[in-house]
Scaffold this active site. Structure first.
Site, mmCIF file in Angstrom:
data_model
loop_
_atom_site.group_PDB
_atom_site.id
_atom_site.type_symbol
_atom_site.label_atom_id
_atom_site.label_comp_id
_atom_site.label_asym_id
_atom_site.label_seq_id
_atom_site.Cartn_x
_atom_site.Cartn_y
_atom_site.Cartn_z
ATOM 1 N N ASP A 121 -2.571 2.454 -6.248
ATOM 2 C CA ASP A 121 -1.578 2.471 -5.177
ATOM 3 C C ASP A 121 -1.628 1.264 -4.253
ATOM 4 O OD1 ASP A 121 -4.065 3.148 -4.167
ATOM 5 O OD2 ASP A 121 -3.273 4.543 -2.683
ATOM 6 N N GLU A 122 -2.273 0.199 -4.660
ATOM 7 C CA GLU A 122 -2.495 -0.915 -3.728
ATOM 8 C C GLU A 122 -2.605 -2.226 -4.488
ATOM 9 O OE1 GLU A 122 -5.904 -2.273 -0.459
ATOM 10 O OE2 GLU A 122 -6.090 -0.389 -1.549
ATOM 11 N N ASP A 147 0.861 -1.179 0.000
ATOM 12 C CA ASP A 147 0.000 0.000 0.000
ATOM 13 C C ASP A 147 0.900 1.232 0.000
ATOM 14 O OD1 ASP A 147 -2.229 1.568 0.065
ATOM 15 O OD2 ASP A 147 -2.785 1.110 2.129
#
Length: 360
Positions: free
Chosen positions: A108-109, A10
């Site tokens: 983003d993850e 993350d």
């Protein structure tokens, strides 16, 4: 059966960190990733904020005007999602150097199954550290990494040592960790469910463990089964690296066309309510809302807003976000023939992010 090695990566305040790269002077200032409401007539929604801004209570999906009220000295920046995607592509290239089993949930993850990784690294902690280092070297951005034996716990682990931490939850620690967890922190146990849990004297994971599977199903339906499994650290879901990006949405075509703002907003509220019901029934939540508007002349606008956290499954929240997007579109006097709201970047609705300390 071979124990899986799952990593959840993350990025730390992803959009805000990119803006800080572009302008290093922002690192010591409260930064809000959104259009400046002083330049938009008060319109706009916060995509994320850096840690300095979060101290003021500013968070994802908040209106930009509210953020300004909480922190008048906040700096507003928004370079656009196309620009942020360039950094995301570099990050995903790093993932693919270790495994092709990558399940992306947003820019983003992502989850990575590194049980049998390309570099034959036995210890998943070493994989996590290498990934962190390579992302930092290639993008100058930091990430937080969670390592565990399933997706659920890997995700929770990545939340513990933010920013730029690496946390491990192994099988011997899982039950202890879950027993201490307040029931409000279990993802899926929302505002409507918490009072029912308290009424049943289920206050934390330890209380939940005392309930039988059948009794939980009796009170909570299918979600009772999920609660029973997760309270015991069980999550057999695979890293779905071949899955297509799914979405949940509703749209309606109107005849006669909608020609006033009141008509459009009333219709949008009804669509938001339909989306809430569908998202709830699918036990999902998402990070991106897409608004689709088609005018009488068939000119169509599709605009989206994305966040670093999951949007609350609430018709009021969907309506607010859609309405703020609507402000930037042409007026409705010529007639609107179609409206639609779609939620994407979906994940299973299981457990909430956690604020407890473990070890790292």
């Amino acid at each position: 059966m071979k124990t899986r090695k799952i990593i959840h990566v993350d990025m730390d305040a992803f959009y805000a960190s990119i803006e800080e790269l572009l302008d290093p002077s922002l690192k010591n200032k409260p930064l809000v990733v959104a259009k400046d409401p002083r330049k938009t007539g008060g319109r706009g929604v916060v995509s994320t904020a850096n840690y300095n801004a979060r101290k003021y209570g500013i968070h994802s999906a908040m209106s930009s005007m509210k953020a300004l009220e909480l922190c008048p000295e906040a700096v507003f920046r928004f370079s656009g999602f196309d620009f942020y995607r360039k950094y995301s592509a570099i990050i995903h290239e790093v993932f693919n150097e270790y495994t092709d089993k990558v399940e992306s949930y947003a820019l983003d993850e992502a989850y990575l199954d590194v049980t049998d990784n390309k570099l034959h690294i036995e210890n998943p902690i070493d994989v996590g550290r290498q990934i962190q280092a390579k992302i930092l070297d290639r993008t100058k951005l930091t990430s937080s990494v969670g390592v565990s034996y399933n997706k659920f716990l890997a995700k929770e682990a990545s939340d513990y040592a933010k920013p730029f931490g690496i946390t491990v939850i192994d099988q011997k620690d899982a039950i202890y960790f879950l027993k201490e967890l307040p029931i409000e922190k279990f993802r899926g146990v929302g505002k409507k469910t918490v009072p029912k849990m308290h009424e049943l004297k289920i206050l934390n994971g330890a209380d939940l463990l005392e309930w039988s599977q059948m009794d939980l199903i009796k009170h909570f339906g299918k979600f009772g089964y999920v609660l029973y499994q997760r309270a015991r650290g069980i999550d057999d879901r695979p890293v779905e690296f071949n899955r297509e990006r799914k979405s949940i949405g509703k749209e309606r075509t109107y005849g006669p066309e909608l020609t006033t703002e009141d008509e459009v907003r009333t219709a949008l509220q009804k669509i938001a309510e339909m989306v809430e019901k569908t998202v709830e029934s699918k036990k999902k939540h998402g990070k991106t809302l897409v608004l689709k508007v088609r005018y009488t002349d068939f000119t169509t606008y599709t605009k989206r807003v994305s966040f670093d956290k999951y949007i609350d499954n609430s018709s009021d929240e969907y309506y607010l976000l859609a309405s703020q997007i609507l402000e930037d579109l042409p007026d409705f006097s010529a007639g609107v023939r179609l409206l639609g709201i779609t939620i994407t970047n979906l994940a299973d609705l299981t457990f909430e992010n956690l604020d407890l300390e473990l070890y790292h």
